[in-house]
Design a protein around this motif. Structure first.
Motif, short mmCIF file in Angstrom:
data_model
loop_
_atom_site.label_atom_id
_atom_site.label_comp_id
_atom_site.label_asym_id
_atom_site.label_seq_id
_atom_site.Cartn_x
_atom_site.Cartn_y
_atom_site.Cartn_z
N GLY A 51 -3.37 2.61 -5.41
CA GLY A 51 -3.63 3.95 -5.93
C GLY A 51 -4.80 4.66 -5.28
O GLY A 51 -5.10 5.81 -5.64
N HIS A 68 -5.70 3.87 -1.62
CA HIS A 68 -5.82 3.35 -0.25
C HIS A 68 -6.15 4.40 0.81
O HIS A 68 -6.47 4.04 1.94
N HIS A 124 0.79 -1.23 0.00
CA HIS A 124 0.00 0.00 0.00
C HIS A 124 0.83 1.29 0.00
O HIS A 124 0.44 2.26 -0.64
N PRO A 174 -0.91 11.80 0.30
CA PRO A 174 -1.65 10.70 -0.33
C PRO A 174 -1.70 10.76 -1.85
O PRO A 174 -1.47 9.74 -2.51
N GLN A 224 0.12 7.64 -3.69
CA GLN A 224 -0.78 6.72 -4.40
C GLN A 224 -0.42 6.67 -5.89
O GLN A 224 -0.39 5.58 -6.48
#
Length: 177
Positions: free
Chosen positions: A114, A116, A63, A79, A83
């Motif tokens: 991509g 999470h 992840h 993020p 991602q």
């Protein structure tokens, strides 16, 4: 006793991720293994079958693989950056070893990596337990303020098992319902 195909795939993911982080950001190893273990536990408590649990475990291990690249490229691991980078790395890993997972399973893991940090996609793609596990570990590690645990619990935790674990771990920060 011989390992099942799923156990072999998980072991391969774990070994690859540990090698990857050991070479570029060893601080990620403990976070990743903790998210993996919580994901595994929640998936088992939810009663998922071996295949779904195995795919969730692999996704949990992969992840955050975009974090080191995002830090290097953008100066942070926000993020959106991690991602995006993680999807590319995961896709490359699966392309380099097509026997690792079936194509549709590999694509699902790439999609999870991509997305999470996205609650809507967690529900749509069926990786709520990974989303919840990562939230829990991020709270413990200080990435999110623990004083907001009650808000996170009510707005972000959806599974029965996730709620149970969240209550166990963050009881003193939760308002009594």
């Amino acid at each position: 006793m011989e390992k099942s195909r799923t156990e072999q795939q998980i072991a391969q993911a774990m070994s690859r991720v540990i090698d990857y982080y050991a070479a570029c950001d060893s601080t990620q190893i403990a976070h990743t293994l903790c998210v993996h273990e919580y994901t595994r536990m929640l998936a088992m408590r939810e009663g998922y079958d071996e295949r779904k649990t195995g795919l969730l475990e692999i996704a949990a291990l992969l992840h955050d693989i975009g974090c080191p690249s995002a830090k290097w490229k953008y100066g942070d691991s926000q993020p959106i950056h991690q991602q995006r980078e993680g999807m590319c790395i995961a896709a490359d890993w699966f392309a380099s070893d097509p026997s690792w997972l079936e194509a549709q399973d590999a694509q699902w893991v790439v999609d999870v990596v991509g997305a999470h940090h996205n609650a809507v996609k967690a529900e749509k793609l069926g990786f709520e337990v990974l989303y919840e596990a990562d939230l829990i570990v991020n709270l413990f590690e200080g990435y999110y303020p623990v004083d907001y645990a009650n808000v996170y619990f009510h707005k972000m935790v959806r599974t029965k098992s996730g709620k149970q674990l969240f209550r166990q771990l963050f009881a003193r920060w939760l308002n009594k319902d």
